[in-house]
Every structure is written in structure tokens, then in C-alpha cells.
Design a protein around this motif. Structure first.
Motif, PDB file in Angstrom:
ATOM      1  N   ALA A   1     -27.917  60.077  35.955  1.00  0.00           N
ATOM      2  CA  ALA A   1     -29.264  60.475  35.170  1.00  0.00           C
ATOM      3  C   ALA A   1     -29.394  60.201  33.834  1.00  0.00           C
ATOM      4  O   ALA A   1     -31.018  59.752  33.382  1.00  0.00           O
ATOM      5  N   SER A   2     -28.676  59.393  33.615  1.00  0.00           N
ATOM      6  CA  SER A   2     -29.222  58.908  31.783  1.00  0.00           C
ATOM      7  C   SER A   2     -29.233  56.984  31.672  1.00  0.00           C
ATOM      8  O   SER A   2     -29.490  57.458  31.089  1.00  0.00           O
ATOM      9  N   GLY A   3     -28.557  56.714  32.434  1.00  0.00           N
ATOM     10  CA  GLY A   3     -29.047  55.035  32.853  1.00  0.00           C
ATOM     11  C   GLY A   3     -27.644  54.552  32.317  1.00  0.00           C
ATOM     12  O   GLY A   3     -27.722  53.441  32.324  1.00  0.00           O
ATOM     13  N   ALA A   4     -26.608  55.379  31.787  1.00  0.00           N
ATOM     14  CA  ALA A   4     -25.530  54.691  31.208  1.00  0.00           C
ATOM     15  C   ALA A   4     -24.467  54.576  32.589  1.00  0.00           C
ATOM     16  O   ALA A   4     -24.628  55.838  33.332  1.00  0.00           O
ATOM     17  N   PRO A   5     -23.232  54.349  32.696  1.00  0.00           N
ATOM     18  CA  PRO A   5     -21.839  53.829  33.314  1.00  0.00           C
ATOM     19  C   PRO A   5     -21.453  55.019  33.281  1.00  0.00           C
ATOM     20  O   PRO A   5     -21.262  55.548  31.628  1.00  0.00           O
ATOM     21  N   ILE A   6     -20.976  55.810  33.827  1.00  0.00           N
ATOM     22  CA  ILE A   6     -19.862  56.635  33.652  1.00  0.00           C
ATOM     23  C   ILE A   6     -18.615  56.490  34.095  1.00  0.00           C
ATOM     24  O   ILE A   6     -18.415  55.952  35.193  1.00  0.00           O
ATOM     25  N   LEU A   7     -17.114  56.606  33.673  1.00  0.00           N
ATOM     26  CA  LEU A   7     -16.239  55.780  33.985  1.00  0.00           C
ATOM     27  C   LEU A   7     -15.350  57.063  33.949  1.00  0.00           C
ATOM     28  O   LEU A   7     -15.567  58.096  33.289  1.00  0.00           O
ATOM     29  N   CYS A   8     -14.551  57.437  35.203  1.00  0.00           N
ATOM     30  CA  CYS A   8     -13.823  58.640  35.442  1.00  0.00           C
ATOM     31  C   CYS A   8     -11.544  57.654  35.914  1.00  0.00           C
ATOM     32  O   CYS A   8     -12.386  57.175  36.645  1.00  0.00           O
ATOM     33  N   ASN A   9     -11.231  58.862  35.415  1.00  0.00           N
ATOM     34  CA  ASN A   9      -9.974  58.501  35.776  1.00  0.00           C
ATOM     35  C   ASN A   9      -8.640  59.471  35.698  1.00  0.00           C
ATOM     36  O   ASN A   9      -9.284  60.436  34.699  1.00  0.00           O
ATOM     37  N   ASP A  10      -8.303  59.627  36.207  1.00  0.00           N
ATOM     38  CA  ASP A  10      -6.899  61.044  36.726  1.00  0.00           C
ATOM     39  C   ASP A  10      -5.839  60.587  36.647  1.00  0.00           C
ATOM     40  O   ASP A  10      -5.893  60.196  37.922  1.00  0.00           O
ATOM     41  N   PRO A  11      -5.257  59.381  36.225  1.00  0.00           N
ATOM     42  CA  PRO A  11      -4.016  59.092  36.633  1.00  0.00           C
ATOM     43  C   PRO A  11      -2.713  60.621  37.017  1.00  0.00           C
ATOM     44  O   PRO A  11      -2.214  61.399  36.500  1.00  0.00           O
ATOM     45  N   HIS A  12      -2.313  60.328  38.743  1.00  0.00           N
ATOM     46  CA  HIS A  12      -1.122  61.490  38.811  1.00  0.00           C
ATOM     47  C   HIS A  12       0.569  61.127  38.003  1.00  0.00           C
ATOM     48  O   HIS A  12       0.697  60.052  38.422  1.00  0.00           O
ATOM     49  N   LEU A  13       0.629  62.366  37.483  1.00  0.00           N
ATOM     50  CA  LEU A  13       1.781  61.652  37.148  1.00  0.00           C
ATOM     51  C   LEU A  13       2.926  62.850  36.929  1.00  0.00           C
ATOM     52  O   LEU A  13       1.917  63.966  37.466  1.00  0.00           O
ATOM     53  N   ALA A  14       4.050  62.806  37.350  1.00  0.00           N
ATOM     54  CA  ALA A  14       4.859  64.219  37.064  1.00  0.00           C
ATOM     55  C   ALA A  14       4.497  64.929  35.871  1.00  0.00           C
ATOM     56  O   ALA A  14       3.531  64.816  34.904  1.00  0.00           O
ATOM     57  N   LEU A  15       4.096  66.196  35.593  1.00  0.00           N
ATOM     58  CA  LEU A  15       3.661  67.116  35.312  1.00  0.00           C
ATOM     59  C   LEU A  15       5.173  67.985  34.315  1.00  0.00           C
ATOM     60  O   LEU A  15       5.105  68.764  33.881  1.00  0.00           O
ATOM     61  N   ASN A  16       5.095  67.519  33.309  1.00  0.00           N
ATOM     62  CA  ASN A  16       6.326  68.094  32.108  1.00  0.00           C
ATOM     63  C   ASN A  16       5.590  68.303  30.797  1.00  0.00           C
ATOM     64  O   ASN A  16       4.375  67.661  30.303  1.00  0.00           O
ATOM     65  N   LEU A  17       6.577  68.789  30.358  1.00  0.00           N
ATOM     66  CA  LEU A  17       6.512  69.263  28.495  1.00  0.00           C
ATOM     67  C   LEU A  17       7.423  68.953  28.229  1.00  0.00           C
ATOM     68  O   LEU A  17       8.673  69.137  28.468  1.00  0.00           O
ATOM     69  N   PRO A  18       7.543  67.997  26.760  1.00  0.00           N
ATOM     70  CA  PRO A  18       6.046  68.037  26.433  1.00  0.00           C
ATOM     71  C   PRO A  18       5.420  66.487  27.449  1.00  0.00           C
ATOM     72  O   PRO A  18       6.120  66.455  28.036  1.00  0.00           O
ATOM     73  N   SER A  19       4.160  67.107  27.188  1.00  0.00           N
ATOM     74  CA  SER A  19       3.122  65.675  28.263  1.00  0.00           C
ATOM     75  C   SER A  19       4.112  64.549  28.176  1.00  0.00           C
ATOM     76  O   SER A  19       3.879  64.308  26.428  1.00  0.00           O
TER      77      SER A  19
END
Lengths: 809, 117
Positions: A293-311
């Protein structure tokens, strides 16, 4: 009472008091020293960070060259403004250590196989495995390369000095809580520890070892059946590099394959190793400006790793002359791993091309110091691994090294299933690769060409790197260092005495699969097969297709994409697996099953195939499918020691074919697994539901996505997070794995970025910032990122605290 | 009055001692004060118990209130206690007991070693 008896009782009481103090001052078994821990002045109480803690201040720190400003925003994200590169990495180390020291210590201990030293014997099998894999050997090799280059040397040394600069100010009182609980103290940081951390990530991402299982399976069944169940490639893949992309002519010819009998040994059931671990995956994509919609590229990323705390991740902005970068950093390593700067943005997913192979080693009979290679007797080199064990004498393991790599398994170190053969492991990560230098240059990239030059140093773990810049370019690279292999090289365990099986030429990294500004207007990856069959070099790998089908389907239909659309796609829980399998499963259900469970069967018929947090249909479907998958293959594969079963995707394809309908067995299994599944569902409802809630049968309760503290202490962990999705959906929140960092960046004139991760900026369980993003993450929310201009003063109202670090005269 | 003053003395000195010395210095302080100020054993125990206990309670509360019970809530779970209040009680009891024992021992020793009868 007489004087004498008073004296006697006095002495006894004094001794008792001393005894009490002694007992309270030392750990008993797994219990920490209670006196020390409970002491309000120096013990755990000192870790109770005031909720209105002021992080502002001015500190004189030896080692800082010029004044550095650290602006913390309201989420405690630091924006570090340094006047030179050394100071930037020094202060990154200082800040990482201030908030995540114990985690950094533990993760590098884990990488090096030094956990037993602080937790005792129970970690010994883990430590031995790390040593056998050659983790320290690998890190030492990379450290050598890293220190030989001025840029990566500067990063490593400045970062190390920063951590040690913080530790020099650390009092017993301010020590992270976990040290007090476990009763040990941090040791000085070294550049090797940062190298170890990167190898830990590389091992986590390239650890798949189907070679051993496939070696067995190809002997255990007729060739056509093997090819049917374990195809080399999924031909229905929607690959990372779009179909039809024209690849350049390869500079290397395919090497000549040795004869099958020379190349591969044969295994019997007694020879077996590790169980397959799957579900690690990630998504990234970029939508080109002509489809947003904006005319600018949109980059997305969600790496899936172990969900630990501390992250695993720590959010940070780093500024120095020539660098202004924001994103996710790894506590323990300098630089920003995933993020954007004022010109470019990038995101990564695991590439899964096989860069780890096993070799059967033939020891010379009667001489344990030599092995056969190319007709000669060759000396093993050895590496003595001394493992310190808390409260016990050191354990010494001498690991033999071959031309291929370290001997992972032999009679002194057997896998838990009792592998009997001597196997050496050859891993790209063993080589002296310099990913640190890649990070250094990626963080400073100004456009496509400089970004591509930067990633030429990113050799292992191989990553699909999505790219977008403010000029409107979008691209993706299947990046990593790969070997020019003959067909099937390394798909099975190889004969280590034959020189034809050696890893030989490296494929020039510029010839890695990539695409710039493809016609379809978007690039994406989700751990699927990297290319179609037209890519000239042969490769294999453990690819996962399900998420990419969905992502490419959604992106293919999108026209004016907005940031909200992109966030929604990251939250997408639509299961293609359910869409393809459930109608067929329902159609085979007999009257008895449908009538006794008519409500749920009716609901399943109307279900939208979304594994939403609140969905009960999702629970039923997922358990039913898992049972069906299990029942379908169990008889055939249960006896296989390594339990490598045909992939979920392959199973789906086979079960969908019309031939299956001819087999009565299918509807029998469908019904049996449905009955079994409903038993499980009813049991779940009972166990999970309490007086307060009847959520027991809902999907989020059934799958139990948890963020667990590294010590596994429930008191520091969160379970049953209310989030949908599963491994086969874009929002891949599984039990202990999931989207570990979600980022959406619009690369317009003004960069607009959003991100969230399942944790918080502080590693201290006594801080309000410990898990402050967790619920936002589970609910699908994002934080707007304050990307500050590279300037010495900041009027941004989001800045809450200013910490000034000054050189100490 | 003397009893109250001696409690305050233990409280203040043990607090000071812990700034530089390990946690068990509170026992030494209670022991020293009781040795200095002679009193009946039961009273000495009460003095050490209350002195150190109050010091620990004060410090613990200061931390806990400014922290909105985040840490105590988690630590209570670590020790399988039902709520953060009990974690405070357990903490204070440990300190108080050590202080009380120290003072009690000293008062008996003092009586045993004293010249008068």
C-alpha cells in the motif's frame, strides 16, 4: 544453674550455633546455601529490582575511549551511541553483561561442554557429546580466522573487554540471582566464548543427522519403496528461489561419483543412533513496493527457536560513525544478527542443506592409533578433553581426529541406543569460518552490492537471507558454504577409508541460489527445498514444506499489502495439512464414531482449519492426525532403531492418493485413531479444566506452549501461554519452540519497524522487565521500534533513561 | 529500656557488619553484644532473635515493597511456599534464629566465666 553447667551449656550452644551457621552456609545436595541465599543484604533479595528503578547515570569505565551515550526507552531497549567502532562493541558487551550475564555464561558453557562443572554429574553425557562433536575445536578454528581479520578482531576484543569491564564492577550483592541459587561465580569473558556461542547456534541449526538412519533404511526395503517413502526431494515444493529462475552456468563440474559399494557401508539394526528432531523452522519474506500500500518494500522475519527465559535474543540499537543498526542481538556475541540499518534490512531462516556428514572409520587391526585411508595407515591425531565435574574428579576423554573430523562414536562413547561402529563426523562448522565479519559488514551495508559482499563471509550455519532496501530492491539468498558433491554424497554414512568420499571442492559462494527483484513481486522462505531441479549443483537436506505452501499462497494473492497484513500473516494458524487431510479423514468415519461424537464431528465439518488458541476442533484434529500418522507407520517402522519415519508432507501426499482408497486398511486406521484421539481429548479436558476454567480441551491448553527458564525452574517459567498455531502453520508456536523474534520492517523514506519476542530485556527474574513482552507476544501484539537517527543528542520522548559511560583517566 | 536499647544495638551493628562481612556476621554481632551486656539467657535469646530478625525484616520489606513482590513471589514458588508473605517469614526466621542462638550462647558463656556467683 551453676557456673560450671552454664559454661558447659554455653560451649555446647556456641558449637550448635557454629554448626547451624555452617549448615546454612553450604549447599546441601541440589539446595543452595540457605543462609547466603536468604540473607536480605547480600542474598537473593538484592536481586529484587525496584519497579521504578532509574537506569540513568554517569559512570567512569576504564577501557572506554570516548564518551558513549546509552539511551534506554520505556521497554528498556538500549540505543547505544558511540563515537568509534571499538566503543560501540565495548558498550554492547557491557550492556549485554549488565542484563544477561548468567545466560551468556551458561550458553557458552553448554557450547563448550562445561555444564557439569557447575551442575554436577547429571550434565556429563551432554558435555561429552559436545566435546565429541568437536565444538571447542570448531570455535578455536573460527577464533583464529576471526582474530586474523582487523574488523572481526576489533569486534571480538572490544566486546570481550566490555563484558569484563562490567564484571570488574560486579559485587557479590549484584551477582545475577541464578549464580546465588547454583552457587558458582562468573569467570572472565574471552573471545573464544563468543566464538563458542556462534558454533552453538550453528550446531543447533545444522545438527540434523538423517545420514545414519537412511543408511539403514535403504538396505531395509526395496529401492522403489525407499524412493517412494523417502524421496530425495519433494517435487511439490514451492522452493525458496522461485521455479523458473534461471541459474548461472556452474563454474564447477559435478564430481564423479564412486561406485555405490565403495562409497557407502551397510548397517544392521544394532548399529543405531539419534532420534530425529524436527520442528525447528523459521519464516521470512519480503513484499516488493509495487505490491504494498505504501509503495515501499516490507520485510518480515520470525526465526523459530527454543522459547527459553532469559530469551535467546536481546533487542538493541548500535550507532558509531558509519553504522546505525537496530535489531536482535545474541547475548554473548557482538553486532546485530537480524534487523535493519538506515539503508537495508534482512531476515534469516535456516537453509537446511546438509553440511554434516558421517564417515565409517576402519581402525587398523591391532593398532588403535591408526586408521585406513586411501590404502594407507594414517595416524589419528588426538585431543584430550578434560571435563570438570562439580564435586567429583575430572573426567578425561581422548577424542581421535581423522582427515574427516573427530570420531564422534566409538567403543568408549556410544550413543544411547548403543551404536557399535566407529563414526567420524565432518561438519562445515568445524572450519574456521568468520560469520562475525559477515555480521560486521551486514550491519554497515548501504545497498544490495555491499550486502551481498558482506554475506560472502556467512558460511555456517547456512541461512536463507531475505533482503530489502530503501531503493526498493528485494532479494533472497540461500547462503552458506557448500561442497560440490557427487549425487548422494553424504546422504548416507560414507566409507571413510575411500578417498573418493572426501569433501573436495567448495562451491563458489557467489553461485549460491539467489534471486533479485523476482517478477512475482515477493521473496519468501520457510525452510523448504531451496531450488527446483534446474539448480546445477547436487544437494540434499531436511526440508520442511508446509509453511511455505501457505505463505506463498497468501503472498501470491496479496495486492496492496500493509504492515497489518504482514503481522496477520505471521500470526496465521491456517493448517494446509488439515485442509488436505481432514475432509478425507472425515469421509472415512463410520456411523458409530460419528454418532457417538456427533457434536465434534459436526464442528469439524464446519471448521476453518485454523489452529486458533481457543479452538477445540484444532485439538481433536491434531491429536487424531498424530494418532493416524503413528498408527500408519508404526508396524512398519517401530522396529527401526533410529525411528526415521516418512515426513509428514510425504505421508500426506501418499494418503491423499486414490490408491489408498483401495486399501480397506485406511478407513480402519482412520476410525481406530479417531476413537483413540477422542479418549485423549476427553482425558485432557478433565485434567486441564479446573473450577475456574473449562478451557481444558482448547488447543492452547492441549499443546502447552511454554517459555522455560534455562534452569527449568517452574518458578521462573511460564506455561500454557494462550497462543495458537503449530509446527505446520506459519505461526509455529509449538511446546517449547516457536517464533523467537517477530519483526516487520517497512523500508520507506522513514523506516517503520515493529517487533516482539517471547521474553524481556532483563535476564533477572526479580525484574519487571524479565518477561515483559511475553503476553504481548502470545496475544499477537507488536512493539513499535524507536529507530533513532545517528546523532549525539536525541529529543525522542520515548527515551526514559540516559546512561553515560566516560573514559576513566 | 535496656532490653530495647540492646535490640537496637544488635539491629544497627548487624546491619553495618553485613555491609562488609558475610551474612553470618549477624551471629557474631549478637554474640558480642550479649557478651558485653549481661542478661538472663532467655532475654539474651530474645534480644538476638529480635535484633537480627528486625534488621532482616526491615531490609527485606524495603526490597519487597519497591519490587512489587515480583522476586518474593517467584522465590516463594522455588521453595514451594503458597505466597510471598511466607517467604518473608521464612527468611526473617532464619536470620532471627541465628541471631538468637548467638546471643543465647554468649549469655551462658558469660555467666559461666563471670567472677561473681
Amino acid at each position: 544453674m551453676g557456673k560450671k553447667s552454664s559454661l558447659l551449656i554455653g560451649v555446647i550452644l556456641t558449637a550448635t550455633t557454629c554448626g547451624l551457621v555452617y549448615v546454612l552456609n553450604r549447599p546441601i545436595g541440589a539446595l543452595p546455601a540457605l543462609g547466603r541465599l536468604l540473607d536480605p543484604v547480600n542474598g537473593c533479595w538484592a536481586n529484587a529490582e525496584p519497579v521504578n528503578e532509574d537506569f540513568s547515570g554517569v559512570r567512569d569505565i576504564p577501557g572506554v575511549l570516548q564518551e558513549v551515550k546509552v539511551w534506554f526507552d520505556d521497554r528498556l531497549t538500549p540505543h547505544i551511541h558511540a563515537q568509534n567502532d571499538r566503543d560501540a562493541y565495548f558498550v554492547q558487551g557491557y550492556i549485554h553483561a549488565s542484563f544477561r550475564l548468567w545466560q551468556m555464561d551458561m550458553q557458552t558453557r553448554a557450547a563448550a561442554g562445561r555444564v557439569s562443572e557447575v551442575v554436577g554429574e547429571k550434565a556429563l553425557p551432554f558435555d561429552r557429546k559436545q566435546r565429541r562433536k568437536g565444538m571447542v575445536y570448531a570455535a578455536e578454528n573460527s577464533l583464529k580466522t576471526g582474530l586474523a581479520n582487523p574488523a572481526s578482531k576489533l569486534m571480538l576484543e572490544a566486546y570481550t573487554d566490555g563484558i569484563n569491564g562490567y564484571m570488574a564492577t560486579l559485587t557479590e550483592r549484584a551477582m545475577p540471582l541464578e549464580y546465588k541459587l547454583m552457587g558458582f561465580k562468573p569467570e572472565p569473558w574471552t573471545p573464544l566464548k563468543s566464538a563458542l556461542l556462534l558454533k552453538y547456534m550453528a550446531d543447533d541449526l545444522t545438527g540434523n543427522v538423517d545420514d545414519i538412519a537412511l543408511t539403514y533404511l535403504r538396505d531395509a526395503m526395496p529401492a522403489d519403496q525407499f524412493a517412494l517413502l523417502f524421496p530425495e526431494r519433494d517435487t511439490t515444493s514451492s522452493p525458496v528461489i522461485p521455479k523458473g529462475t534461471i541459474f548461472e552456468k556452474p563454474s564447477l563440474a559435478a564430481p564423479l561419483a564412486p561406485s555405490d559399494s565403495a562409497a557407502f557401508p551397510h548397517f544392521t539394526p544394532a548399529d543405531f543412533g539419534e532420534r530425529r528432531e524436527d520442528g525447528k523452522g523459521s519464516n521470512n519474506w519480503v513484499v516488493s513496493g509495487n505490491r504494498t500500500a505504501s509503495g515501499a518494500p516490507i520485510l518480515c522475519n520470525d526465526p523459530h527457536l527454543a522459547l527459553n527465559l532469559p530469551s535467546l535474543w536481546y533487542e538493541i540499537q548500535l550507532q558509531s560513525p558509519g553504522m546505525n543498526v537496530y535489531g536482535a542481538s545474541l547475548p554473548g556475541a557482538p553486532g546485530v544478527i537480524i534487523g535493519f540499518n538506515d539503508s537495508v534490512s534482512w531476515g534469516v531462516t535456516n537453509n537446511y542443506r546438509d553440511v554434516k556428514d558421517y564417515y565409517l572409520i576402519k581402525q587398523v587391526a591391532g593398532n588403535s592409533g591408526k586408521y585406513w585411508f586411501a590404502g594407507n595407515q594414517v595416524d589419528f591425531t588426538t585431543r584430550v578433553e578434560r571435563i570438570a565435574v562439580k564435586g567429583k574428579p575430572d573426567v578425561v576423554d581422548t577424542v581421535k581426529y581423522t582427515i574427516h573430523g573427530p570420531v564422534m562414536y566409538d567403543d568408549k562413547y556410544k550413543d544411547k541406543t548403543g551404536l557399535q561402529r566407529m563414526l567420524a563426523v565432518c561438519w562445515m562448522g568445524h572450519r574456521g569460518t568468520n560469520e562475525m565479519l559477515a555480521i560486521y559488514n551486514m550491519n554497515r551495508a548501504t545497498g544490495y552490492n555491499s550486502f551481498v559482499s558482506a554475506i560472502m563471509n556467512f558460511e555456517c550455519p547456512a541461512q536463507n537471507m531475505a533482503y530489502a532496501d530503501r531503493q526498493g530492491n528485494i532479494a533472497i539468498w540461500g547462503q552458506g558454504q557448500f561442497v560440490n558433491k557427487w549425487k548422494n554424497q553424504g546422504r548416507y554414512v560414507m566409507d571413510g577409508s575411500d578417498s573418493a568420499t572426501l569433501w573436495k571442492e567448495l562451491i563458489p559462494m557467489r553461485e549460491n541460489p539467489h534471486v533479485l527483484n523476482p517478477e512475482r513481486g515477493f521473496v519468501s522462505s520457510a525452510n523448504q527445498t531451496v531450488t527446483d531441479a534446474s539448480y546445477p549443483y547436487w544437494y540434499n537436506g531436511s526440508f520442511i514444506e508446509t509453511r511455505s505452501w501457505r505463505i506463498n499462497h497468501v503472498l501470491g494473492g496479496i495486492q496492496k499489502a500493509t504492515i497489518q497484513d504482514m503481522c496477520a500473516l505471521q500470526q496465521d494458524t491456517y493448517s494446509i495439512l488439515a485442509e488436505k487431510m481432514l475432509p478425507k479423514m472425515l469421509s472415512k468415519l463410520n456411523d458409530k464414531a460419528s454418532s457417538s461424537e456427533h457434536t465434534i464431528v459436526a464442528a469439524l465439518k464446519k471448521w476453518d482449519y485454523k489452529l486458533a488458541a481457543d479452538s477445540k476442533e484444532a485439538t481433536v484434529y491434531q491429536i487424531w492426525w498424530t494418532n493416524l500418522y503413528w498408527d500408519w507407520w508404526r508396524n512398519r517402522f517401530d522396529k527401526v532403531p533410529d525411528q526415521l519415519w516418512p515426513s509428514v508432507e510425504r505421508t500426506m501426499q501418499l494418503l491423499q492418493s486414490d490408491d489408498i482408497d483401495q486399501i480397506g486398511l485406511f478407513s480402519e486406521r482412520v476410525n481406530a485413531s479417531f476413537v483413540k484421539a477422542m479418549d485423549s481429548v476427553h482425558a485432557l479436558e478433565k485434567v486441564n479444566s479446573t473450577k475456574k476454567t473449562d478451557d481444558g480441551g482448547k488447543w492452547y491448553m492441549a499443546k502447552n506452549t511454554s517459555a522455560t527458564h534455562l534452569t527449568k525452574l517452574p518458578a521462573f517459567s511460564y506455561d500454557h501461554l494462550k497462543i495458537g498455531g503449530w509446527g505446520n502453520t506459519v505461526n509455529a508456536a509449538k511446546g517449547g519452540h516457536g517464533p523467537s523474534w517477530r519483526m516487520v520492517v517497512q523500508m520507506g523514506k522513514e523506516i517503520e519497524a515493529y517487533a516482539v519476542y517471547p521474553g524481556g530485556q532483563s535476564g533477572n527474574p526479580g525484574s519487571k522487565y524479565y518477561a515483559s513482552f511475553l503476553q504481548t507476544w502470545a496475544a499477537g501484539g507488536y512493539n513499535k521500534l524507536h529507530f533513532l537517527p545517528n546523532a549525539a543528542s536525541q529529543p525522542n520522548p520515548a527515551i526514559k533513561y540516559t546512561l553515560t559511560l566516560k573514559p576513566k583517566a | 529500656m535496656r532490653f530495647v536499647l540492646s535490640i537496637i544495638l544488635v539491629l544497627a551493628l548487624s546491619g553495618l557488619a553485613e555491609l562488609w562481612l558475610p551474612w553470618w556476621s549477624v551471629a557474631v554481632v549478637a554474640f558480642g553484644v550479649a557478651l558485653l551486656i549481661g542478661s538472663r539467657p532467655a532475654k539474651a535469646f530474645a534480644m538476638g532473635f529480635c535484633g537480627v530478625g528486625l534488621m532482616w525484616l526491615t531490609v527485606a520489606l524495603l526490597y519487597d515493597i519497591s519490587n512489587d513482590h515480583i522476586l518474593t513471589g517467584r522465590m516463594a514458588k522455588v521453595f514451594s511456599l503458597p505466597n510471598y508473605g511466607l517467604f518473608i517469614v521464612v527468611t526473617v526466621f532464619v536470620g532471627a534464629l541465628v541471631g538468637g542462638m548467638g546471643a543465647w550462647s554468649a549469655s551462658l558463656l558469660r555467666r559461666g566465666l563471670s567472677k561473681e556467683n
